[in-house]
Design a protein around this motif. Sequence first.
Motif, PDB file in Angstrom:
ATOM      1  N   ALA A 322       0.708  -1.133   0.006  1.00 50.27           N
ATOM      2  CA  ALA A 322       0.089  -0.058  -0.082  1.00 50.27           C
ATOM      3  C   ALA A 322       0.756   1.431  -0.029  1.00 50.27           C
ATOM      4  O   ALA A 322       0.542   2.140  -0.805  1.00 50.27           O
ATOM      5  CB  ALA A 322      -0.896  -0.053   1.367  1.00 50.27           C
ATOM      6  N   THR A 323       1.878   1.154   0.791  1.00 49.09           N
ATOM      7  CA  THR A 323       2.733   2.493   0.841  1.00 49.09           C
ATOM      8  C   THR A 323       3.591   2.630  -0.444  1.00 49.09           C
ATOM      9  O   THR A 323       3.767   3.987  -0.973  1.00 49.09           O
ATOM     10  CB  THR A 323       3.864   2.318   1.967  1.00 49.09           C
ATOM     11  OG1 THR A 323       4.555   1.189   1.879  1.00 49.09           O
ATOM     12  CG2 THR A 323       3.263   2.427   3.250  1.00 49.09           C
ATOM     13  N   PHE A 324       3.830   1.512  -1.045  1.00 47.54           N
ATOM     14  CA  PHE A 324       4.562   1.661  -2.485  1.00 47.54           C
ATOM     15  C   PHE A 324       3.582   2.320  -3.488  1.00 47.54           C
ATOM     16  O   PHE A 324       4.025   3.105  -4.360  1.00 47.54           O
ATOM     17  CB  PHE A 324       4.856   0.188  -3.134  1.00 47.54           C
ATOM     18  CG  PHE A 324       5.367   0.216  -4.434  1.00 47.54           C
ATOM     19  CD1 PHE A 324       6.416   0.713  -4.870  1.00 47.54           C
ATOM     20  CD2 PHE A 324       4.565  -0.114  -5.218  1.00 47.54           C
ATOM     21  CE1 PHE A 324       6.648   0.799  -6.345  1.00 47.54           C
ATOM     22  CE2 PHE A 324       4.914  -0.520  -6.627  1.00 47.54           C
ATOM     23  CZ  PHE A 324       5.927   0.117  -6.996  1.00 47.54           C
ATOM     24  N   GLN A 325       2.431   1.660  -3.485  1.00 43.84           N
ATOM     25  CA  GLN A 325       1.374   2.300  -4.568  1.00 43.84           C
ATOM     26  C   GLN A 325       0.812   3.637  -4.202  1.00 43.84           C
ATOM     27  O   GLN A 325       0.798   4.796  -4.936  1.00 43.84           O
ATOM     28  CB  GLN A 325      -0.011   1.638  -4.281  1.00 43.84           C
ATOM     29  CG  GLN A 325       0.203   0.106  -5.033  1.00 43.84           C
ATOM     30  CD  GLN A 325      -1.249  -0.757  -4.770  1.00 43.84           C
ATOM     31  OE1 GLN A 325      -2.391  -0.184  -4.259  1.00 43.84           O
ATOM     32  NE2 GLN A 325      -1.288  -1.662  -5.364  1.00 43.84           N
ATOM     33  N   ALA A 326       1.198   4.325  -2.703  1.00 47.83           N
ATOM     34  CA  ALA A 326       0.861   5.692  -2.473  1.00 47.83           C
ATOM     35  C   ALA A 326       2.118   6.239  -2.899  1.00 47.83           C
ATOM     36  O   ALA A 326       1.985   7.682  -3.404  1.00 47.83           O
ATOM     37  CB  ALA A 326       0.597   5.701  -1.111  1.00 47.83           C
ATOM     38  N   ARG A 327       3.400   5.770  -2.858  1.00 44.63           N
ATOM     39  CA  ARG A 327       4.421   6.498  -3.363  1.00 44.63           C
ATOM     40  C   ARG A 327       4.373   6.681  -4.904  1.00 44.63           C
ATOM     41  O   ARG A 327       4.973   7.724  -5.662  1.00 44.63           O
ATOM     42  CB  ARG A 327       5.820   5.927  -2.824  1.00 44.63           C
ATOM     43  CG  ARG A 327       6.154   6.102  -1.421  1.00 44.63           C
ATOM     44  CD  ARG A 327       7.480   5.593  -1.182  1.00 44.63           C
ATOM     45  NE  ARG A 327       7.609   4.218  -1.344  1.00 44.63           N
ATOM     46  CZ  ARG A 327       7.403   3.301  -0.563  1.00 44.63           C
ATOM     47  NH1 ARG A 327       6.983   3.588   0.703  1.00 44.63           N
ATOM     48  NH2 ARG A 327       7.626   2.053  -0.814  1.00 44.63           N
ATOM     49  N   SER A 328       3.776   5.654  -5.631  1.00 46.51           N
ATOM     50  CA  SER A 328       3.644   5.710  -6.960  1.00 46.51           C
ATOM     51  C   SER A 328       2.908   6.456  -7.593  1.00 46.51           C
ATOM     52  O   SER A 328       2.408   6.658  -8.989  1.00 46.51           O
ATOM     53  CB  SER A 328       3.659   4.292  -7.692  1.00 46.51           C
ATOM     54  OG  SER A 328       4.773   3.355  -7.114  1.00 46.51           O
ATOM     55  N   GLY A 329       1.909   7.121  -6.721  1.00 47.01           N
ATOM     56  CA  GLY A 329       0.752   7.908  -7.232  1.00 47.01           C
ATOM     57  C   GLY A 329      -0.639   7.346  -7.416  1.00 47.01           C
ATOM     58  O   GLY A 329      -1.576   7.850  -7.638  1.00 47.01           O
ATOM     59  N   ASN A 330      -0.587   5.884  -7.289  1.00 53.34           N
ATOM     60  CA  ASN A 330      -1.908   5.208  -7.129  1.00 53.34           C
ATOM     61  C   ASN A 330      -2.740   5.434  -5.782  1.00 53.34           C
ATOM     62  O   ASN A 330      -2.745   4.274  -4.970  1.00 53.34           O
ATOM     63  CB  ASN A 330      -1.414   3.759  -7.734  1.00 53.34           C
ATOM     64  CG  ASN A 330      -2.835   3.065  -8.093  1.00 53.34           C
ATOM     65  OD1 ASN A 330      -3.915   3.823  -8.024  1.00 53.34           O
ATOM     66  ND2 ASN A 330      -2.510   1.799  -8.099  1.00 53.34           N
ATOM     67  N   VAL A 331      -3.071   6.403  -5.476  1.00 51.43           N
ATOM     68  CA  VAL A 331      -3.823   6.690  -4.152  1.00 51.43           C
ATOM     69  C   VAL A 331      -5.146   6.013  -4.076  1.00 51.43           C
ATOM     70  O   VAL A 331      -5.410   5.695  -2.953  1.00 51.43           O
ATOM     71  CB  VAL A 331      -4.044   8.384  -4.095  1.00 51.43           C
ATOM     72  CG1 VAL A 331      -4.543   8.561  -2.597  1.00 51.43           C
ATOM     73  CG2 VAL A 331      -2.649   8.963  -4.014  1.00 51.43           C
ATOM     74  N   SER A 332      -5.883   5.742  -5.020  1.00 44.34           N
ATOM     75  CA  SER A 332      -7.000   5.049  -5.115  1.00 44.34           C
ATOM     76  C   SER A 332      -7.200   3.742  -4.605  1.00 44.34           C
ATOM     77  O   SER A 332      -8.060   3.071  -4.182  1.00 44.34           O
ATOM     78  CB  SER A 332      -7.739   5.366  -6.452  1.00 44.34           C
ATOM     79  OG  SER A 332      -6.956   4.764  -7.423  1.00 44.34           O
ATOM     80  N   SER A 333      -5.831   3.057  -4.900  1.00 38.97           N
ATOM     81  CA  SER A 333      -5.644   1.825  -4.548  1.00 38.97           C
ATOM     82  C   SER A 333      -5.354   1.653  -3.239  1.00 38.97           C
ATOM     83  O   SER A 333      -5.587   0.701  -2.365  1.00 38.97           O
ATOM     84  CB  SER A 333      -4.763   1.060  -5.625  1.00 38.97           C
ATOM     85  OG  SER A 333      -5.478   1.069  -6.897  1.00 38.97           O
ATOM     86  N   ALA A 334      -4.325   2.554  -2.692  1.00 41.01           N
ATOM     87  CA  ALA A 334      -3.634   2.729  -1.449  1.00 41.01           C
ATOM     88  C   ALA A 334      -4.449   2.845  -0.240  1.00 41.01           C
ATOM     89  O   ALA A 334      -4.345   2.134   0.600  1.00 41.01           O
ATOM     90  CB  ALA A 334      -2.386   3.484  -1.740  1.00 41.01           C
TER      91      ALA A 334
END
Length: 550
Positions: A322-334
């Motif tokens: 989840a933190t990786f997806q947030a850092r990648s800009g995929n906030v809707s999944s994180a």
Amino acid sequence: MRPRPILRRLLGPRSSGKKTHLPFFRTFVHHSPLRVRPSSRPRLPFLTIPVTGRNTQKFGVLFYVAFMAFGAVSWAVQQENLEREYPTPHSWSYRTRIYFRNARSLRDVKDSAPNWEKIMEIAESVVKRLEDPTIDGQGVRDASHDCPPGTKDITAKDENWRRGYFESMMLYASAAQMMHGWMRDKTRDIMFPPEVIIGPSNPRPKPIRPGQASAPREEDCEYVYPAADDIYMRIVCTEGFTVRQKMEAALAHASWLEYCQLPGPASIMYERAVDLALEGDRASTHPLTNPTETKSWAIKELSSPSSHPPSANLFTSLTALATFQARSGNVSSALPILISLLQARKALPNPPPSPTVRHQQQNITKTVINLLKPPSYPPPPPDGTQPPVRDAKELCEEAALHLHIGEILYSTRTESREEGLAWTRDAVDISEEQLRNLGPEASQAARPAKETCRACLSAGLDNWTIMVGRLAEEERRRKETGLVGQVVGKSAGGWFGGLWGSGVEEKEEDVDRWAAEEKVVQERRTRTAELLEEVEPPKSWLDLKAIFTV
């Protein structure tokens, strides 16, 4: 008249009835002024007996023996301290244990930067010795052909040996990360970092530091050490490691790929870590909402109190994903993953009451015996396949989830910044409370919980300071320009901002709100400064372990 003998005249008349002794004869030169005194004799070096040289040689030998004995005792005490700080399996050979302890101590040096080149050489020698059947690798076999080259099968070894092999492989991979791109100059046998090598792959090399060897040419260099990717893949595919060990290697590999700016392979490794956690999960039902089809990694809500909560491995891997997806800009999944993790953590069972341990007085005889005995290898940690309990460490993990959620809410939308700030405040409150509950004299078992809470508190205070600082700066700018009472929000500057209600009207009494909270944050930092520092308790005079600490 008969002449008398000269002897009789010299001796005198013999006394009757008394026994007399003949005196010693003396030479005529005795007490004579004609005798030559010893001080007037010539003193020649080749006639003198070297008494002083023999004494010096004797003392030199004794000093050398004493110095060697002192060095041997000092080395033995140092190795004993390293063994207590970095335990090694007793089934390893003594030289392998020395190498492994020295490599870990070089990694954790505090006075200067670690010498990763030397750490890499020692870690590589440790791994080779453990895989060599003639040294420490009896029973170690090659894995199947589907695994990467060099992968081993260590199922025949005991648990302590396998755990030590995992730690040595992880140290080997960490050193390979730090030595990434380093090449050896074949003409001079010197290692160089990649940024100074002259060649097509580095069109703008950095200058060499003064006093070092000149920069090499790329055609004269070669790679010596293996890549960190290969080592991590070997760990993940090794037969004999636990699910948690493979998951930790996969997460470390994913973090390394993310650092190398390879988001695609990093995402694959993060998902593989979650798959490994699911393989070892002992829950009766699938804890995720069908990730293979919908790619939704959120945890299902527990339908009943008797439902089996997720395992510790699943919590760790999903948080990293989840933190990786947030850092990648995929906030809707994180964000859904983080919220589901927080709900699942709040549903964990409470820890059982700890038994009361009576404080026994320290016995000096027992302390000396424990110091003389070799330290035992620590028991294996939990494998992570069971759900954790809601103790101090897990509560600080909840605080970390509060931090992640608050940071996402603050950075994504302007109107949700205050909500993100509230999540950050909650994280600081939870971590500070748990640190105060643990106390300054926490036991060795509570050290991981204390480190987790301390890291969460430090990050929470930093985030809180940055968030409030930005809001206070915007508040000061609006106060200077006289924009108090206008709409503040995402559409505040547009014509239809107030019409659609997407902004927030700032009131007169809220002008100095963030400036006042800045002072609150500074006071909070001052109050929690003692919690963020590791203060060692005073040692007693009976603590003999402190005497042998180097």
